[in-house]
Design a protein around this motif. Structure first.
Motif, PDB file in Angstrom:
ATOM      1  N   LEU A  12      -7.078  28.598  -1.913  1.00 16.44           N
ATOM      2  CA  LEU A  12      -5.661  28.251  -2.021  1.00 16.44           C
ATOM      3  C   LEU A  12      -5.113  28.729  -3.376  1.00 16.44           C
ATOM      4  O   LEU A  12      -4.018  29.279  -3.462  1.00 16.44           O
ATOM      5  CB  LEU A  12      -5.493  26.731  -1.875  1.00 16.44           C
ATOM      6  N   ILE A  13      -5.920  28.558  -4.421  1.00  9.54           N
ATOM      7  CA  ILE A  13      -5.528  29.004  -5.762  1.00  9.54           C
ATOM      8  C   ILE A  13      -5.419  30.536  -5.789  1.00  9.54           C
ATOM      9  O   ILE A  13      -4.471  31.097  -6.334  1.00  9.54           O
ATOM     10  CB  ILE A  13      -6.527  28.496  -6.820  1.00  9.54           C
ATOM     11  N   ALA A  14      -6.394  31.208  -5.169  1.00  5.87           N
ATOM     12  CA  ALA A  14      -6.372  32.678  -5.115  1.00  5.87           C
ATOM     13  C   ALA A  14      -5.144  33.167  -4.355  1.00  5.87           C
ATOM     14  O   ALA A  14      -4.514  34.160  -4.747  1.00  5.87           O
ATOM     15  CB  ALA A  14      -7.657  33.195  -4.465  1.00  5.87           C
ATOM     16  N   LYS A  17      -2.204  32.878  -6.598  1.00  8.94           N
ATOM     17  CA  LYS A  17      -2.230  33.965  -7.583  1.00  8.94           C
ATOM     18  C   LYS A  17      -1.641  35.251  -6.984  1.00  8.94           C
ATOM     19  O   LYS A  17      -0.988  36.028  -7.679  1.00  8.94           O
ATOM     20  CB  LYS A  17      -3.653  34.215  -8.065  1.00  8.94           C
ATOM     21  N   ASN A  18      -1.839  35.441  -5.691  1.00  9.93           N
ATOM     22  CA  ASN A  18      -1.322  36.623  -4.999  1.00  9.93           C
ATOM     23  C   ASN A  18       0.127  36.444  -4.516  1.00  9.93           C
ATOM     24  O   ASN A  18       0.647  37.302  -3.812  1.00  9.93           O
ATOM     25  CB  ASN A  18      -2.236  36.994  -3.826  1.00  9.93           C
ATOM     26  N   GLY A  19       0.751  35.302  -4.845  1.00  6.56           N
ATOM     27  CA  GLY A  19       2.155  35.102  -4.520  1.00  6.56           C
ATOM     28  C   GLY A  19       2.423  34.469  -3.167  1.00  6.56           C
ATOM     29  O   GLY A  19       3.551  34.533  -2.673  1.00  6.56           O
ATOM     30  N   ASP A  20       1.437  33.827  -2.588  1.00  3.68           N
ATOM     31  CA  ASP A  20       1.593  33.190  -1.276  1.00  3.68           C
ATOM     32  C   ASP A  20       2.404  31.893  -1.424  1.00  3.68           C
ATOM     33  O   ASP A  20       1.952  30.936  -2.044  1.00  3.68           O
ATOM     34  CB  ASP A  20       0.205  32.903  -0.687  1.00  3.68           C
ATOM     35  N   GLN A  65       0.810  34.932 -11.390  1.00  2.00           N
ATOM     36  CA  GLN A  65      -0.074  36.083 -11.588  1.00  2.00           C
ATOM     37  C   GLN A  65      -0.988  35.902 -12.802  1.00  2.00           C
ATOM     38  O   GLN A  65      -1.995  36.598 -12.920  1.00  2.00           O
ATOM     39  CB  GLN A  65       0.753  37.360 -11.748  1.00  2.00           C
ATOM     40  N   ASP A  66      -0.656  34.960 -13.683  1.00  3.12           N
ATOM     41  CA  ASP A  66      -1.458  34.711 -14.882  1.00  3.12           C
ATOM     42  C   ASP A  66      -2.622  33.757 -14.636  1.00  3.12           C
ATOM     43  O   ASP A  66      -3.392  33.476 -15.555  1.00  3.12           O
ATOM     44  CB  ASP A  66      -0.577  34.129 -15.997  1.00  3.12           C
TER      45      ASP A  66
END
Length: 190
Positions: A12-14, A17-20, A65-66
């Motif tokens: 979920l965190i990943a 990070k990808n803007g989901d 993204q950070d």
């Protein structure tokens, strides 16, 4: 498992990070209550705490993204919240100093006013007065007084001359001073 011990799924965190956006909504639902308790513990005011939590999630989305997947995600989020709290408290302190300067400029003894007017009411009046300023004047004033920007910085941010910034600030101060004097006079008449 209590909500305080809840682990957020790394996938979920990943995805965040990808803007989901769905991942963001899921994380919002998982962390909102804990984050609100954390902020409210620091501020004790539900309305201000709600605003800080919303700002924290907004900043999380802007900086998704950070996110470092190798570090604690919750530490990342709670650090954002802690910084938002610090910024808020700095702003409140700045407003309080501004109010105190208005009191001194009007030759009121501050201890007399403190006995009559509690800070929250005064702060509310100042916020209302600031809210009554025309948009550009209010923006220039807030950038100067609450964010500590110079006239030159404000000029660049607002795409106006430094003389126009000076005019906005002077007119805003005049309006606020007049409004505060009326408010003070009203309080003394009660």
């Amino acid at each position: 498992m209590t909500q305080d011990k809840l682990q957020i799924d790394p996938s979920l965190i990943a995805a965040l990070k990808n803007g989901d956006e769905d991942a963001f909504k899921g994380i919002y639902e998982l962390l909102y209550a804990r984050l609100f308790r954390f902020v409210k513990y620091a501020l004790s005011n539900s309305e201000d705490s709600e605003e800080i939590v919303q700002e924290t999630f907004l900043k999380l989305w802007k900086s998704h993204q950070d996110i470092d997947l190798d570090k604690s995600f919750e530490s990342f989020v709670f650090t954002i919240a802690k910084n938002q709290i610090k910024d808020f408290l700095r702003k409140v302190l700045s407003q309080k100093k501004y109010i105190e300067s208005i009191i001194l400029e009007n030759s009121f003894e501050s201890n007399q006013l403190e006995e009559i007017v509690n800070y929250r009411e005064t702060d509310k009046v100042i916020r209302q007065l600031i809210g009554m300023l025309p948009e550009k004047r209010r923006t220039a004033f807030e950038l100067s007084r609450f964010q500590g920007k110079t006239y030159k910085e404000i000029s660049l941010l607002m795409n106006i001359s430094e003389n126009t910034v000076d005019t906005h600030i002077r007119k805003a101060l005049g309006f606020l001073k007049e409004g505060f004097v009326r408010f003070s006079s009203f309080i003394f008449c009660l």
